[in-house]
Write a protein that holds these residues in place. Structure first.
Motif, PDB file in Angstrom:
ATOM      1  N   GLN A   2     -78.428  44.223  -5.812  1.00  0.00           N
ATOM      2  CA  GLN A   2     -77.098  43.614  -5.639  1.00  0.00           C
ATOM      3  C   GLN A   2     -76.060  44.551  -6.227  1.00  0.00           C
ATOM      4  O   GLN A   2     -76.332  45.292  -7.175  1.00  0.00           O
ATOM      5  CB  GLN A   2     -77.042  42.261  -6.334  1.00  0.00           C
ATOM      6  CG  GLN A   2     -76.962  42.410  -7.828  1.00  0.00           C
ATOM      7  CD  GLN A   2     -76.781  41.131  -8.597  1.00  0.00           C
ATOM      8  OE1 GLN A   2     -77.671  40.671  -9.238  1.00  0.00           O
ATOM      9  NE2 GLN A   2     -75.592  40.587  -8.528  1.00  0.00           N
ATOM     10  N   PHE A  96     -73.977  40.181 -21.000  1.00  0.00           N
ATOM     11  CA  PHE A  96     -75.031  40.069 -20.009  1.00  0.00           C
ATOM     12  C   PHE A  96     -75.468  38.637 -19.760  1.00  0.00           C
ATOM     13  O   PHE A  96     -76.532  38.400 -19.211  1.00  0.00           O
ATOM     14  CB  PHE A  96     -76.242  40.916 -20.433  1.00  0.00           C
ATOM     15  CG  PHE A  96     -75.928  42.380 -20.505  1.00  0.00           C
ATOM     16  CD1 PHE A  96     -75.891  43.032 -21.725  1.00  0.00           C
ATOM     17  CD2 PHE A  96     -75.624  43.087 -19.360  1.00  0.00           C
ATOM     18  CE1 PHE A  96     -75.577  44.378 -21.798  1.00  0.00           C
ATOM     19  CE2 PHE A  96     -75.307  44.434 -19.421  1.00  0.00           C
ATOM     20  CZ  PHE A  96     -75.281  45.084 -20.640  1.00  0.00           C
ATOM     21  N   ARG A  97     -74.636  37.673 -20.140  1.00  0.00           N
ATOM     22  CA  ARG A  97     -75.028  36.306 -19.886  1.00  0.00           C
ATOM     23  C   ARG A  97     -74.897  36.031 -18.387  1.00  0.00           C
ATOM     24  O   ARG A  97     -74.100  36.646 -17.686  1.00  0.00           O
ATOM     25  CB  ARG A  97     -74.189  35.339 -20.703  1.00  0.00           C
ATOM     26  CG  ARG A  97     -72.753  35.270 -20.297  1.00  0.00           C
ATOM     27  CD  ARG A  97     -71.942  34.557 -21.377  1.00  0.00           C
ATOM     28  NE  ARG A  97     -70.609  34.266 -20.927  1.00  0.00           N
ATOM     29  CZ  ARG A  97     -69.636  35.144 -20.822  1.00  0.00           C
ATOM     30  NH1 ARG A  97     -69.865  36.403 -21.121  1.00  0.00           N
ATOM     31  NH2 ARG A  97     -68.441  34.771 -20.394  1.00  0.00           N
ATOM     32  N   ARG A  98     -75.714  35.097 -17.975  1.00  0.00           N
ATOM     33  CA  ARG A  98     -75.689  34.759 -16.558  1.00  0.00           C
ATOM     34  C   ARG A  98     -74.387  34.052 -16.255  1.00  0.00           C
ATOM     35  O   ARG A  98     -74.020  33.085 -16.907  1.00  0.00           O
ATOM     36  CB  ARG A  98     -76.870  33.862 -16.214  1.00  0.00           C
ATOM     37  CG  ARG A  98     -76.999  33.593 -14.733  1.00  0.00           C
ATOM     38  CD  ARG A  98     -78.176  32.714 -14.444  1.00  0.00           C
ATOM     39  NE  ARG A  98     -78.102  31.451 -15.171  1.00  0.00           N
ATOM     40  CZ  ARG A  98     -78.893  30.425 -14.936  1.00  0.00           C
ATOM     41  NH1 ARG A  98     -79.835  30.527 -14.022  1.00  0.00           N
ATOM     42  NH2 ARG A  98     -78.788  29.318 -15.622  1.00  0.00           N
ATOM     43  N   ASP A 102     -73.600  33.274 -10.404  1.00  0.00           N
ATOM     44  CA  ASP A 102     -74.732  34.166 -10.250  1.00  0.00           C
ATOM     45  C   ASP A 102     -75.476  33.902  -8.937  1.00  0.00           C
ATOM     46  O   ASP A 102     -75.671  32.754  -8.540  1.00  0.00           O
ATOM     47  CB  ASP A 102     -75.681  33.975 -11.425  1.00  0.00           C
ATOM     48  CG  ASP A 102     -76.910  34.840 -11.314  1.00  0.00           C
ATOM     49  OD1 ASP A 102     -78.013  34.277 -11.241  1.00  0.00           O
ATOM     50  OD2 ASP A 102     -76.747  36.072 -11.268  1.00  0.00           O
ATOM     51  N   ASP A 103     -75.909  34.968  -8.266  1.00  0.00           N
ATOM     52  CA  ASP A 103     -76.537  34.789  -6.959  1.00  0.00           C
ATOM     53  C   ASP A 103     -78.044  34.601  -7.043  1.00  0.00           C
ATOM     54  O   ASP A 103     -78.714  34.535  -6.025  1.00  0.00           O
ATOM     55  CB  ASP A 103     -76.216  35.978  -6.061  1.00  0.00           C
ATOM     56  CG  ASP A 103     -76.747  37.284  -6.661  1.00  0.00           C
ATOM     57  OD1 ASP A 103     -76.508  38.347  -6.070  1.00  0.00           O
ATOM     58  OD2 ASP A 103     -77.398  37.230  -7.735  1.00  0.00           O
ATOM     59  N   GLY A 104     -78.597  34.530  -8.257  1.00  0.00           N
ATOM     60  CA  GLY A 104     -80.012  34.209  -8.391  1.00  0.00           C
ATOM     61  C   GLY A 104     -80.954  35.377  -8.204  1.00  0.00           C
ATOM     62  O   GLY A 104     -82.163  35.207  -8.282  1.00  0.00           O
ATOM     63  N   THR A 105     -80.451  36.568  -7.925  1.00  0.00           N
ATOM     64  CA  THR A 105     -81.378  37.698  -7.814  1.00  0.00           C
ATOM     65  C   THR A 105     -81.711  38.202  -9.213  1.00  0.00           C
ATOM     66  O   THR A 105     -80.983  37.963 -10.174  1.00  0.00           O
ATOM     67  CB  THR A 105     -80.750  38.858  -7.022  1.00  0.00           C
ATOM     68  OG1 THR A 105     -79.536  39.222  -7.687  1.00  0.00           O
ATOM     69  CG2 THR A 105     -80.448  38.450  -5.598  1.00  0.00           C
ATOM     70  N   GLU A 106     -82.832  38.930  -9.265  1.00  0.00           N
ATOM     71  CA  GLU A 106     -83.235  39.473 -10.555  1.00  0.00           C
ATOM     72  C   GLU A 106     -82.500  40.783 -10.806  1.00  0.00           C
ATOM     73  O   GLU A 106     -82.271  41.550  -9.883  1.00  0.00           O
ATOM     74  CB  GLU A 106     -84.751  39.698 -10.582  1.00  0.00           C
ATOM     75  CG  GLU A 106     -85.568  38.485 -10.156  1.00  0.00           C
ATOM     76  CD  GLU A 106     -85.677  37.424 -11.233  1.00  0.00           C
ATOM     77  OE1 GLU A 106     -84.765  37.298 -12.064  1.00  0.00           O
ATOM     78  OE2 GLU A 106     -86.686  36.705 -11.241  1.00  0.00           O
ATOM     79  N   PRO A 107     -82.153  41.044 -12.051  1.00  0.00           N
ATOM     80  CA  PRO A 107     -81.503  42.323 -12.351  1.00  0.00           C
ATOM     81  C   PRO A 107     -82.498  43.469 -12.258  1.00  0.00           C
ATOM     82  O   PRO A 107     -83.698  43.253 -12.122  1.00  0.00           O
ATOM     83  CB  PRO A 107     -81.024  42.138 -13.798  1.00  0.00           C
ATOM     84  CG  PRO A 107     -81.945  41.129 -14.361  1.00  0.00           C
ATOM     85  CD  PRO A 107     -82.357  40.225 -13.236  1.00  0.00           C
ATOM     86  N   ALA A 108     -81.988  44.682 -12.347  1.00  0.00           N
ATOM     87  CA  ALA A 108     -82.851  45.855 -12.270  1.00  0.00           C
ATOM     88  C   ALA A 108     -83.880  45.803 -13.404  1.00  0.00           C
ATOM     89  O   ALA A 108     -83.530  45.590 -14.557  1.00  0.00           O
ATOM     90  CB  ALA A 108     -82.003  47.119 -12.390  1.00  0.00           C
TER      91      ALA A 108
ATOM     92  N   GLY B 361     -78.486  44.585 -19.875  1.00  0.00           N
ATOM     93  CA  GLY B 361     -78.540  44.687 -18.422  1.00  0.00           C
ATOM     94  C   GLY B 361     -79.258  43.531 -17.768  1.00  0.00           C
ATOM     95  O   GLY B 361     -79.491  43.547 -16.556  1.00  0.00           O
ATOM     96  N   GLY B 362     -79.575  42.518 -18.527  1.00  0.00           N
ATOM     97  CA  GLY B 362     -80.269  41.382 -17.927  1.00  0.00           C
ATOM     98  C   GLY B 362     -79.302  40.296 -17.531  1.00  0.00           C
ATOM     99  O   GLY B 362     -78.088  40.489 -17.494  1.00  0.00           O
ATOM    100  N   LYS B 363     -79.870  39.125 -17.195  1.00  0.00           N
ATOM    101  CA  LYS B 363     -79.027  37.965 -16.899  1.00  0.00           C
ATOM    102  C   LYS B 363     -79.479  36.854 -17.830  1.00  0.00           C
ATOM    103  O   LYS B 363     -80.390  36.102 -17.528  1.00  0.00           O
ATOM    104  CB  LYS B 363     -79.227  37.535 -15.442  1.00  0.00           C
ATOM    105  CG  LYS B 363     -78.623  38.475 -14.439  1.00  0.00           C
ATOM    106  CD  LYS B 363     -78.634  37.841 -13.068  1.00  0.00           C
ATOM    107  CE  LYS B 363     -78.050  38.811 -12.028  1.00  0.00           C
ATOM    108  NZ  LYS B 363     -78.108  38.255 -10.694  1.00  0.00           N
ATOM    109  N   LEU B 364     -78.822  36.760 -18.995  1.00  0.00           N
ATOM    110  CA  LEU B 364     -79.315  35.898 -20.070  1.00  0.00           C
ATOM    111  C   LEU B 364     -79.069  34.435 -19.770  1.00  0.00           C
ATOM    112  O   LEU B 364     -77.955  34.033 -19.448  1.00  0.00           O
ATOM    113  CB  LEU B 364     -78.623  36.266 -21.388  1.00  0.00           C
ATOM    114  CG  LEU B 364     -78.641  37.755 -21.747  1.00  0.00           C
ATOM    115  CD1 LEU B 364     -77.940  37.980 -23.080  1.00  0.00           C
ATOM    116  CD2 LEU B 364     -80.065  38.260 -21.829  1.00  0.00           C
ATOM    117  N   PHE B 366     -79.249  30.814 -21.571  1.00  0.00           N
ATOM    118  CA  PHE B 366     -79.302  30.329 -22.949  1.00  0.00           C
ATOM    119  C   PHE B 366     -79.981  28.980 -23.069  1.00  0.00           C
ATOM    120  O   PHE B 366     -79.443  28.043 -23.634  1.00  0.00           O
ATOM    121  CB  PHE B 366     -77.894  30.257 -23.541  1.00  0.00           C
ATOM    122  CG  PHE B 366     -77.229  31.607 -23.617  1.00  0.00           C
ATOM    123  CD1 PHE B 366     -76.029  31.835 -22.954  1.00  0.00           C
ATOM    124  CD2 PHE B 366     -77.809  32.643 -24.315  1.00  0.00           C
ATOM    125  CE1 PHE B 366     -75.419  33.089 -23.012  1.00  0.00           C
ATOM    126  CE2 PHE B 366     -77.214  33.893 -24.373  1.00  0.00           C
ATOM    127  CZ  PHE B 366     -76.013  34.114 -23.720  1.00  0.00           C
TER     128      PHE B 366
END
Lengths: 366, 565, 174
Positions: A2, A96-98, A102-108, B361-364, B366
């Motif tokens: 993405q 880096f919080r969601r 958010d489109d639900g894809t996983e990050p790298a 670089g993640g999507k945290l 909580f």
């Protein structure tokens, strides 16, 4: 893969929850401020003399200064590490919080990075080397300090739950309150303490003068102090030694040279015989007192309890359990266990008359 | 995503909460738990046992804090106070910490490596009951006998029981004997369980799961159990010596006959220091499983994490005398232990950085397990830094046995270990019971406990700096300690309420919690392929794996892990 | 069994450390040199029993249960002789030389270290006896060779420890 939405769009798109920002209050800072504010108020309320607070960051003796300086360096380095790492953590939590959109894809998925790992291994390693070398120097400075010939020698013997102090070259034996000369100016006059124990492990700790060193049975330890101003320094036993570990308090009096010499002379005097209290002396000698206590130039030479030759020259009784006064002394002898539960001195079960006479006698032991 | 593409999903077996309520069914139900050799049931029993003692030891701490809230307090006598702090420490280390980490290892290791049970199920049960008996023996001491001062015989010599205070001469009565026997028995249980877990991990991994493809939790438990074998034994040996001293008249630690007080200290801390790493490594294991899932990224630096933990394990065997800087070792001796202690901080720091790297670089998300984990990182960082301070021997001459030290080790044990235990419970409770814990109550629990923890333990550093030693039942006014102690005590209230909410959460969710499904968190390791709770045999068919995250491979067939690892 | 051996080694190490630490620190009482005699025969017996148990396990692996029983019995006999010898030595030390665990530091560390080893020999012998009973009843078969091997590992460990104890107590210590 993405595409990353731009930061600006992110900020407009979602309303971050307020709770996310609570992480931004470093607890340390908040409590430090609270603490400083309250400290002043309560010190005043407790009627505490700030000079008596045994604060290890208010050193007043050469070894304590060495320790305090080392501590300052370590605090600075660890503080910097904290700011960097905690800062990165807080940043990561916010950045880096969601997001709500958010489109639900996983990050790298990143499995690791050799250079990064090398970097954050090397830097701490270097910091450790710096700290170790500095620490080693201070250890040597304090522990292996040469004893000047003029130094005062004191033998400290720890008992359950009181301190015995012997000045071998001066012929003095006393308890619980240590008098040492001040070391000011060019001619240094440190006091070297030899630490022994008669029973279990104790620890001699007067924070403003030096760190603590243990009194270990079957072992002789040594330490030195060098108070730089006259005054009273508070401390206490620093290792759990049984029921009354809490009331094995220490009072170190740093005296000016004149005061110290005067004190020494007074302690070296034998008690004069005083006919008005002869009855009390008899009670003392006939009861079991002399089994445990010593009074110079009398038949009393017991070593289990404190030497009483100059009992009334001390500020406290029972190693800090209560203030020294005639009434206090009477109450102590009558029932030590009331004032220091678990103390090894038994109640002597004297009649009131005997007790009065005994106290009258002891009150003359200055 | 959740629960749609899992292998091996089969109907569960006996539910955790009994449905029928006839007497026979209840009896059978309890009986099944008492005679079980199933690793899952034993794991849960260990954890429940540990949590029960957490509450008890917490009450002991509360009483201690009430006594210390103001100077010259008379709430507790010195004899009772001394028993309370000894029992608080002993309970927390041996009856809370050890059982809970063994409980989680018991429950999770077979599920995560694709096995049906531990290698020696009956030895497993034996180890549990041995540990349980040890705990009961320790607490029986409160009601049995005369003791050092006639107030029941609970141990009152401190949790590390220094000699010669524990000798016949200074510790009359049986308080020390209760301490020694209870812990020794528990120690045998720990060694038995460690043997079991090591054998399971080395011999029973499913096909395809080489050691380098094992979940980090399995690796870290393997290392932890290896440390148990090497570190618990010295304590057992020293305790045998102490018993011989007390009952057979030997002189190991009898200083009046030439014995050595420092020898006990060496033996104890050769156990004691690795022991605290034994306690914390499972917390690292939980963090290494939970943080990736809630950051939606693989753990950063898997091989480095394994290597760092091995480094910690080895180096931690060489640092023990940093607990003895004040005992009068030579300057060379002191310096050696400064070096080794600071060295062990390096791999420990590396682990913190790797968790950060995982989050980066993640999507945290909580969820409750994650917020506890984030607090864990923050608090473990601080704990590690105060540890560096304590590693400086000259500064340690001031800080040792003071309230600064107490603040440091509570930061590691509560701020790191207990927080991660909470995280692990919130994370795996759905797997074990089939019900999710309430997120709302979880957040209340988290915030209250966090605030209370910081009020108490941040403040606690200060009286240490101001010269307050540990293990004193009271202190005089005029030393400037009163206000700090009062603040510390206030923090207990918040922590207490937090724990109550936690217990409430568990009890309510057991019956009414939302059904979890087999994979509520969208995770990647094998335990999430089974039903919640898993059937007694775990897997109908032992799986074959190709990478460290088998479920990721199934969920992302075009982008599997084994292409990149 | 390997894990158990690791744990037990740690326990023995601590007792050996205590023994070495206290060497020469006695304030009174008999010294090692004054009272200890080298237990040569005992040692030979115990170490040979390692050989006999190896032969026993090998016999079982090839299915020769009769030979297995013979070698196994030999192991038990040698182990029992060792214990008897230790017992005799202790009687001599206590009654003739006046050395008990209470006498001094040497007494303390000697009896505890040698005693710890002896207690492990006892446990080993009991296990061996149980297997002997099974063998006599005809229940031990070729497929049990691995299990016998595990027990043999324990026995080897006990012998290894004796080598260490012997060296520390009877050679270095004197």
């Amino acid at each position: 893969m993405q595409s990353q939405p731009s930061l600006r769009r992110c900020r407009q798109a979602e309303t971050p929850k307020a709770s996310a920002y609570l992480f931004l209050i470093p607890p340390w800072m908040f409590w430090l401020v609270m603490a400083l504010v309250l400290q002043q108020g309560v010190l005043a309320a407790e009627r505490t003399d700030p000079a008596l607070v045994p604060n290890m960051f208010a050193p007043e003796s050469a070894p304590a200064h060495s320790i305090s300086h080392l501590a300052g360096l370590v605090l600075a380095i660890t503080g910097a590490i904290f700011v960097v790492v905690a800062g990165l953590l807080i940043y990561a939590v916010v950045r880096f919080r969601r997001r709500a959109n958010d489109d639900g894809t996983e990050p790298a998925q990143i499995y690791g990075s050799g250079p990064v790992e090398a970097a954050w291994t090397t830097v701490p390693f270097l910091i450790v080397i710096v700290l170790t070398l500095t620490t080693a120097r201070v250890i040597q400075e304090v522990q292996d300090a040469r004893k000047p010939s003029a130094a005062l020698d004191v033998q400290v013997i720890g008992h359950q739950w009181w301190w015995e102090f012997r000045y071998p070259k001066l012929g003095i034996v006393t308890a619980n309150e240590l008098h040492v000369p001040v070391s000011q100016g060019r001619d240094r006059l440190p006091t070297f303490l030899e630490l022994r124990s008669a029973d279990v492990v104790h620890s001699f700790w007067v924070p403003r003068l030096m760190g603590k060193i243990d009194l270990v049975p079957n072992k002789v330890n040594s330490m030195w102090i060098e108070p730089e101003r006259p005054g009273l320094f508070l401390g206490q036993c620093g290792t759990y030694c049984g029921t009354q570990h809490a009331l094995m308090l220490l009072r170190v009096y740093a005296d000016t040279r004149e005061d110290f010499d005067r004190w020494v002379k007074q302690q070296q005097q034998s008690p004069e015989s005083n006919p008005t209290v002869a009855a009390g002396k008899l009670v003392f000698e006939r009861t079991a007192c002399i089994n445990c206590h010593a009074v110079g130039s009398t038949v009393a030479d017991g070593r289990f309890g404190p030497d009483l030759t100059h009992l009334m020259s001390r500020d406290t009784l029972g190693s800090g359990a209560l203030n020294n006064s005639v009434e206090g002394l009477r109450a102590w002898i009558k029932s030590p266990n009331q004032l220091k539960p678990g103390v090894l001195m038994p109640a002597m079960n004297l009649s009131d008359a005997d007790l009065d006479q005994l106290v009258a006698y002891l009150a003359t032991l200055r | 995503m959740n629960g749609t593409m899992n292998t091996n999903e089969l109907s569960g077996t006996m539910p955790l909460v009994p449905v029928a309520s006839t007497d026979k069914a209840a009896f059978d139900y309890i009986h099944s738990w008492l005679v079980t050799v199933d690793h899952k049931k034993l794991g849960l029993m260990y954890i429940m046992y540990g949590l029960a003692f957490l509450v008890i030891a917490g009450l002991e701490a509360t009483l201690i804090r009430i006594q210390l809230a103001v100077p010259n307090n008379h709430f507790l006598s010195p004899q009772v106070f001394n028993q309370l702090f000894t029992m608080h420490g002993t309970t927390m280390v041996f009856l809370v910490g050890m059982p809970i980490i063994f409980g989680f290892a018991n429950y999770l290791v077979p599920l995560m490596i694709g096995a049906r049970d531990l290698a020696f199920p009956r030895l497993n049960a034996f180890g549990f009951w041995l540990s349980a008996f040890g705990g009961l023996l320790l607490y029986y001491s409160f009601i049995g006998g005369e003791g050092m001062a006639g107030a029941g015989s609970a141990p009152d010599v401190g949790w590390f029981a220094y000699a010669p205070l524990t000798g016949k001469a200074f510790s009359k009565g049986h308080s020390t004997d209760y301490w020694t026997l209870a812990i020794m028995i528990g120690g045998f249980g720990s060694i038995a369980t460690a043997v079991n877990i090591i054998t399971t991990i080395l011999c029973m991994r499913c096909r395809g799961m080489t050691l380098t493809k094992m979940p980090l939790l399995a690796w870290l438990n393997l290392i932890m159990c290896g440390m148990v074998l090497i570190a618990v034994s010295p304590l057992t040996a020293a305790q045998i010596m102490l018993l011989l001293d007390r009952f057979a008249g030997s002189h190991f630690f009898d200083t009046q006959a030439g014995g050595s007080a420092t020898l006990w200290m060496h033996f104890f801390w050769i156990f004691g220091h690795p022991e605290v790493y034994i306690l914390i490594i499972p917390a690292f294991a939980f963090a290494s499983e939970i943080i990736p899932v809630f950051s939606r990224k693989a753990i950063f630096g898997y091989p480095v994490m394994v290597g760092a933990t091995l480094a910690i394990a080895f180096v931690s065997l060489s640092v023990w005398a940093h607990h003895m800087f004040t005992v009068g070792m030579t300057s060379t001796g002191n310096t050696f232990f400064v070096v080794s202690t600071m060295m062990v901080g390096v791999p420990t720091g590396i682990k913190i950085f790797n968790w950060l790297g995982t989050m980066w670089g993640g999507k945290l998300r909580f969820a409750t397990p994650m917020v506890f984990s984030i607090a864990f990182i923050f608090q473990f960082l601080i704990a590690g830094l105060t540890g560096i301070m304590l590693a400086c021997a000259p500064w340690d001459w001031q800080l040792n046995d003071s309230y600064f030290l107490i603040a440091h080790f509570h930061y590691t044990l509560v701020g790191a270990l207990v927080f991660m235990i909470f995280a692990a419970i919130y994370y795996w409770f759905p797997k074990a019971t089939g019900h999710l814990l309430s997120e709302r109550l979880g957040k209340w629990h988290f915030w209250l406990f966090l605030i209370g923890f910081h009020i108490t333990f941040d403040t606690m550093h200060i009286p240490g700096i101001l010269g307050m030693p540990r293990r004193i039942y009271t202190y005089e006014a005029g030393r400037g300690w009163g206000i700090w102690n009062l603040i510390c005590t206030i923090g207990v209230v918040f922590q207490g309420i937090g724990i109550l909410i936690f217990v409430l959460n568990i009890l309510l969710s057991l019956r009414k919690g939302k059904p979890a499904g087999s994979d509520p968190w969208d995770a990647w390791t094998l335990e999430w392929t089974t039903s919640s709770p898993p059937p007694e045999y775990n897997f109908a068919e032992i799986p074959t794996v190709k990478s460290r995250r088998p479920l990721w491979d199934i969920k992302h067939p075009t982008d599997p892990d084994w292409k990149y690892e | 069994m390997t894990c158990l051996i690791i744990a037990e080694s740690a326990i023995f190490t601590i007792f050996v450390v205590a023994y070495l630490y206290y060497l020469g620190k006695d304030r009174s009482g008999p010294t090692p040199r004054q009272v200890l005699e080298l237990p040569i025969l005992n040692t030979i017996c115990l170490l040979s029993s390692s050989a006999t148990i190896t032969f026993a396990v090998r016999s079982l692996r090839i299915g020769d249960t009769k030979r297995f029983s013979v070698w196994w019995l030999a192991t038990i006999a040698l182990g029992a002789y060792f214990l008897l010898g230790t017992g005799r030595e202790w009687v001599r030390l206590v009654y003739d030389k006046g050395l008990t665990i209470q006498t001094n530091l040497f007494g303390t560390t000697f009896y505890s270290l040698v005693g710890l080893h002896a207690s492990h020999v006892v446990v080993g012998l009991l296990a061996l006896l149980v297997v002997m009973a099974f063998a006599v009843g005809g229940f031990v078969k070729q497929e049990h060779a691995d299990r016998a091997h595990v027990l043999a590992l324990y026995w080897h460990f006990v012998d290894m420890v004796w080598i260490v104890v012997f060296s520390v107590v009877y050679i270095i210590g004197r």
